[in-house]
Design a protein around this motif. Structure first.
Motif, PDB file in Angstrom:
ATOM      1  N   LEU A  89      45.720  47.169  54.916  1.00 16.10           N
ATOM      2  CA  LEU A  89      45.399  47.982  53.762  1.00 16.10           C
ATOM      3  C   LEU A  89      43.913  47.944  53.437  1.00 16.10           C
ATOM      4  CD1 LEU A  89      48.270  46.828  51.365  1.00 16.10           C
ATOM      5  CD2 LEU A  89      48.323  48.692  53.033  1.00 16.10           C
ATOM      6  N   THR A  90      43.470  48.992  52.742  1.00 16.01           N
ATOM      7  CA  THR A  90      42.137  48.992  52.154  1.00 16.01           C
ATOM      8  C   THR A  90      42.291  48.985  50.642  1.00 16.01           C
ATOM      9  OG1 THR A  90      42.029  51.418  52.192  1.00 16.01           O
ATOM     10  CG2 THR A  90      41.123  50.239  54.096  1.00 16.01           C
ATOM     11  N   LEU A  91      41.469  48.194  49.953  1.00 14.04           N
ATOM     12  CA  LEU A  91      41.583  48.032  48.505  1.00 14.04           C
ATOM     13  C   LEU A  91      40.295  48.461  47.818  1.00 14.04           C
ATOM     14  CD1 LEU A  91      43.245  44.488  48.308  1.00 14.04           C
ATOM     15  CD2 LEU A  91      44.384  46.711  48.477  1.00 14.04           C
ATOM     16  N   ALA A  92      40.399  49.408  46.909  1.00 13.06           N
ATOM     17  CA  ALA A  92      39.273  49.718  46.035  1.00 13.06           C
ATOM     18  C   ALA A  92      39.105  48.578  45.037  1.00 13.06           C
ATOM     19  CB  ALA A  92      39.526  51.031  45.299  1.00 13.06           C
ATOM     20  N   THR A  93      37.918  48.421  44.485  1.00 16.99           N
ATOM     21  CA  THR A  93      37.701  47.379  43.482  1.00 16.99           C
ATOM     22  C   THR A  93      37.517  48.015  42.109  1.00 16.99           C
ATOM     23  OG1 THR A  93      35.328  47.339  43.984  1.00 16.99           O
ATOM     24  CG2 THR A  93      36.728  45.724  45.098  1.00 16.99           C
ATOM     25  N   VAL A  94      38.134  47.387  41.117  1.00 13.42           N
ATOM     26  CA  VAL A  94      38.104  47.868  39.739  1.00 13.42           C
ATOM     27  C   VAL A  94      37.815  46.685  38.832  1.00 13.42           C
ATOM     28  CG1 VAL A  94      39.423  48.947  37.888  1.00 13.42           C
ATOM     29  CG2 VAL A  94      39.799  49.664  40.251  1.00 13.42           C
ATOM     30  N   GLU A  95      36.880  46.854  37.901  1.00  8.50           N
ATOM     31  CA  GLU A  95      36.657  45.794  36.917  1.00  8.50           C
ATOM     32  C   GLU A  95      37.802  45.852  35.911  1.00  8.50           C
ATOM     33  OE1 GLU A  95      33.420  44.369  33.569  1.00  8.50           O
ATOM     34  OE2 GLU A  95      32.708  45.381  35.392  1.00  8.50           O
ATOM     35  N   ARG A  96      38.640  44.844  35.954  1.00  8.72           N
ATOM     36  CA  ARG A  96      39.886  44.881  35.178  1.00  8.72           C
ATOM     37  C   ARG A  96      40.389  43.477  34.903  1.00  8.72           C
ATOM     38  NH1 ARG A  96      43.730  46.651  31.684  1.00  8.72           N
ATOM     39  NH2 ARG A  96      45.834  46.247  32.387  1.00  8.72           N
ATOM     40  N   ALA A 126      44.396  49.055  44.796  1.00  6.83           N
ATOM     41  CA  ALA A 126      43.240  48.568  44.045  1.00  6.83           C
ATOM     42  C   ALA A 126      43.307  47.069  43.862  1.00  6.83           C
ATOM     43  CB  ALA A 126      43.178  49.251  42.680  1.00  6.83           C
ATOM     44  N   ALA A 127      42.147  46.421  43.926  1.00  9.00           N
ATOM     45  CA  ALA A 127      42.007  44.998  43.613  1.00  9.00           C
ATOM     46  C   ALA A 127      41.162  44.860  42.360  1.00  9.00           C
ATOM     47  CB  ALA A 127      41.346  44.253  44.775  1.00  9.00           C
ATOM     48  N   PHE A 128      41.474  43.838  41.558  1.00  7.05           N
ATOM     49  CA  PHE A 128      40.808  43.669  40.273  1.00  7.05           C
ATOM     50  C   PHE A 128      39.701  42.614  40.368  1.00  7.05           C
ATOM     51  CE2 PHE A 128      45.148  44.853  38.306  1.00  7.05           C
ATOM     52  CZ  PHE A 128      44.887  46.200  38.523  1.00  7.05           C
ATOM     53  N   VAL A 129      38.582  42.920  39.718  1.00  5.79           N
ATOM     54  CA  VAL A 129      37.444  42.005  39.625  1.00  5.79           C
ATOM     55  C   VAL A 129      37.210  41.729  38.149  1.00  5.79           C
ATOM     56  CG1 VAL A 129      34.994  41.679  40.126  1.00  5.79           C
ATOM     57  CG2 VAL A 129      36.421  42.977  41.715  1.00  5.79           C
ATOM     58  N   ARG A 131      35.170  39.986  34.671  1.00  8.50           N
ATOM     59  CA  ARG A 131      33.817  40.174  34.128  1.00  8.50           C
ATOM     60  C   ARG A 131      32.811  39.222  34.746  1.00  8.50           C
ATOM     61  NH1 ARG A 131      35.447  38.792  28.098  1.00  8.50           N
ATOM     62  NH2 ARG A 131      37.435  39.534  28.946  1.00  8.50           N
ATOM     63  N   ARG A 132      33.297  38.162  35.407  1.00 14.68           N
ATOM     64  CA  ARG A 132      32.406  37.230  36.097  1.00 14.68           C
ATOM     65  C   ARG A 132      32.224  37.575  37.567  1.00 14.68           C
ATOM     66  NH1 ARG A 132      34.848  31.447  34.526  1.00 14.68           N
ATOM     67  NH2 ARG A 132      33.373  30.833  36.157  1.00 14.68           N
ATOM     68  N   GLY A 133      32.796  38.707  37.984  1.00 18.99           N
ATOM     69  CA  GLY A 133      32.645  39.133  39.361  1.00 18.99           C
ATOM     70  C   GLY A 133      33.610  38.486  40.326  1.00 18.99           C
ATOM     71  N   ARG A 134      34.665  37.858  39.805  1.00 19.93           N
ATOM     72  CA  ARG A 134      35.633  37.171  40.656  1.00 19.93           C
ATOM     73  C   ARG A 134      36.813  38.078  40.969  1.00 19.93           C
ATOM     74  NH1 ARG A 134      36.968  31.890  37.199  1.00 19.93           N
ATOM     75  NH2 ARG A 134      37.608  33.571  35.791  1.00 19.93           N
ATOM     76  N   LEU A 135      37.220  38.115  42.209  1.00 19.91           N
ATOM     77  CA  LEU A 135      38.462  38.788  42.574  1.00 19.91           C
ATOM     78  C   LEU A 135      39.627  37.973  42.023  1.00 19.91           C
ATOM     79  CD1 LEU A 135      37.449  39.711  46.192  1.00 19.91           C
ATOM     80  CD2 LEU A 135      38.317  41.369  44.534  1.00 19.91           C
ATOM     81  N   SER A 136      40.605  38.660  41.418  1.00 20.80           N
ATOM     82  CA  SER A 136      41.727  37.953  40.817  1.00 20.80           C
ATOM     83  C   SER A 136      43.046  38.316  41.493  1.00 20.80           C
ATOM     84  CB  SER A 136      41.805  38.255  39.317  1.00 20.80           C
ATOM     85  OG  SER A 136      41.902  39.654  39.081  1.00 20.80           O
ATOM     86  N   GLU A 137      43.432  39.576  41.401  1.00 18.39           N
ATOM     87  CA  GLU A 137      44.703  40.037  41.946  1.00 18.39           C
ATOM     88  C   GLU A 137      44.574  41.514  42.259  1.00 18.39           C
ATOM     89  OE1 GLU A 137      47.641  39.459  38.847  1.00 18.39           O
ATOM     90  OE2 GLU A 137      46.167  39.934  37.317  1.00 18.39           O
ATOM     91  N   ALA A 138      45.612  42.106  42.809  1.00 16.85           N
ATOM     92  CA  ALA A 138      45.637  43.541  43.050  1.00 16.85           C
ATOM     93  C   ALA A 138      46.666  44.169  42.117  1.00 16.85           C
ATOM     94  CB  ALA A 138      45.953  43.829  44.515  1.00 16.85           C
ATOM     95  N   GLN A 181      39.540  28.548  44.927  1.00 18.25           N
ATOM     96  CA  GLN A 181      38.111  28.676  44.709  1.00 18.25           C
ATOM     97  C   GLN A 181      37.783  30.085  44.229  1.00 18.25           C
ATOM     98  OE1 GLN A 181      36.587  28.107  48.835  1.00 18.25           O
ATOM     99  NE2 GLN A 181      35.737  30.170  48.642  1.00 18.25           N
ATOM    100  N   GLU A 182      36.635  30.242  43.604  1.00 19.01           N
ATOM    101  CA  GLU A 182      36.189  31.566  43.197  1.00 19.01           C
ATOM    102  C   GLU A 182      35.880  32.394  44.434  1.00 19.01           C
ATOM    103  OE1 GLU A 182      32.990  31.359  40.424  1.00 19.01           O
ATOM    104  OE2 GLU A 182      34.216  30.446  38.841  1.00 19.01           O
ATOM    105  N   VAL A 183      36.368  33.634  44.451  1.00 19.14           N
ATOM    106  CA  VAL A 183      36.122  34.549  45.552  1.00 19.14           C
ATOM    107  C   VAL A 183      35.466  35.795  44.977  1.00 19.14           C
ATOM    108  CG1 VAL A 183      37.134  35.927  47.402  1.00 19.14           C
ATOM    109  CG2 VAL A 183      38.110  33.686  46.843  1.00 19.14           C
ATOM    110  N   THR A 184      34.297  36.137  45.472  1.00 14.32           N
ATOM    111  CA  THR A 184      33.573  37.318  45.029  1.00 14.32           C
ATOM    112  C   THR A 184      33.377  38.264  46.204  1.00 14.32           C
ATOM    113  OG1 THR A 184      31.397  36.369  45.521  1.00 14.32           O
ATOM    114  CG2 THR A 184      32.327  35.923  43.327  1.00 14.32           C
ATOM    115  N   LEU A 185      32.991  39.496  45.903  1.00 12.17           N
ATOM    116  CA  LEU A 185      32.715  40.451  46.970  1.00 12.17           C
ATOM    117  C   LEU A 185      31.592  39.945  47.864  1.00 12.17           C
ATOM    118  CD1 LEU A 185      32.967  43.825  45.002  1.00 12.17           C
ATOM    119  CD2 LEU A 185      34.536  42.997  46.765  1.00 12.17           C
ATOM    120  N   ALA A 186      30.589  39.315  47.255  1.00 12.55           N
ATOM    121  CA  ALA A 186      29.470  38.791  48.042  1.00 12.55           C
ATOM    122  C   ALA A 186      29.904  37.672  48.973  1.00 12.55           C
ATOM    123  CB  ALA A 186      28.359  38.295  47.107  1.00 12.55           C
TER     124      ALA A 186
END
Length: 236
Positions: A89-96, A126-129, A131-138, A181-186
């Motif tokens: 799958l491909t996941l768009a990112t959404v601040e949520r 969609a995957a959720f990011v 406010r701290r820039g961390r990926l959380s869930e989809a 651990q914290e996972v970010t896009l970077a």
């Protein structure tokens, strides 16, 4: 939950989540044995393999605070069995950030909205990011990552899925390393794979999150499915 041969995996985790969420939202919970009796009645009326959803609600209404004399009720629905998409799958990112992220509840219109938005943009989901820039869930999934030897669970506020709980305890029993651990896009390029999981499946491969590609990780998928299969099926 997915029912196979009249039995399910992780029933204890599902009952615990329903019980804790009921207490948080309604101030009380139905006894486990009563919930199980409703599940059994639904299973007896259907085929051996099916999807089953149990929702606890207050008969006093959604926008009221019922007293201790108003006991919650439960609605059980069944449908065809499901195993999820094949992927990758491909996941768009959404601040949520979800309201009451640790509680599975029905006030989730954003999941449908952001899923549709992602598909319109050419993604699968969609995957959720936060406010701290961390990926959380989809949208309807938990996320899990692979560093080449250990399973990495994202550190953020989220709903801890029952399949996630099943996999985590079976990974421990199988001696497979895992960490939070914290996972970010970077930070994604440093990882060796990613999946989504929910009650349909312990793992569907993810090949891209936002603009960041992720490598195929067949060994990661094998580990997750092996852990899930190690969980015994039980009858309500």
């Amino acid at each position: 939950m997915q029912v196979r041969g009249g039995r399910v995996r992780g029933l204890d985790l599902r009952l615990e989540r329903l019980r804790l969420a009921s207490v948080k939202l309604f101030g009380q919970a139905l006894p486990d044995d009563r919930v199980r009796s409703h599940l059994r009645a639904a299973l007896e009326a259907g085929p051996a393999d099916l999807s089953l959803t149990a929702t606890v609600y207050s008969p006093a209404g959604e926008f009221t605070v019922a007293g201790a004399d108003v006991e919650p009720e439960v609605l059980v629905r069944t449908g065809p069995p499901a195993s999820g998409p094949e992927g990758p799958l491909t996941l768009a990112t959404v601040e949520r950030e979800r309201v009451l992220p640790a509680v599975k509840h029905v006030g989730e219109v954003a999941k449908t909205y952001f899923l549709r938005q992602a598909v319109e943009q050419g993604f699968d989901d969609a995957a959720f990011v936060d406010r701290r820039g961390r990926l959380s869930e989809a949208s309807i999934w938990n996320l899990a990552f692979w560093d080449g030897s250990a399973v990495v669970w994202p550190e953020a506020e989220m709903l801890g899925g029952t399949t996630m709980g099943i996999v985590r305890r079976q990974l421990d029993r199988l001696g497979i390393p895992q960490r939070v651990q914290e996972v970010t896009l970077a930070g994604l390029p440093a990882l060796a794979g990613a999946v989504v999981m929910n009650s349909w499946t312990p793992g569907v491969a993810v090949r891209r999150i936002g603009s960041v590609p992720l490598p195929e990780a067949p060994s990661f998928l094998e580990v997750l499915h092996r852990a899930y299969q190690a969980e015994p099926l039980t009858s309500p």
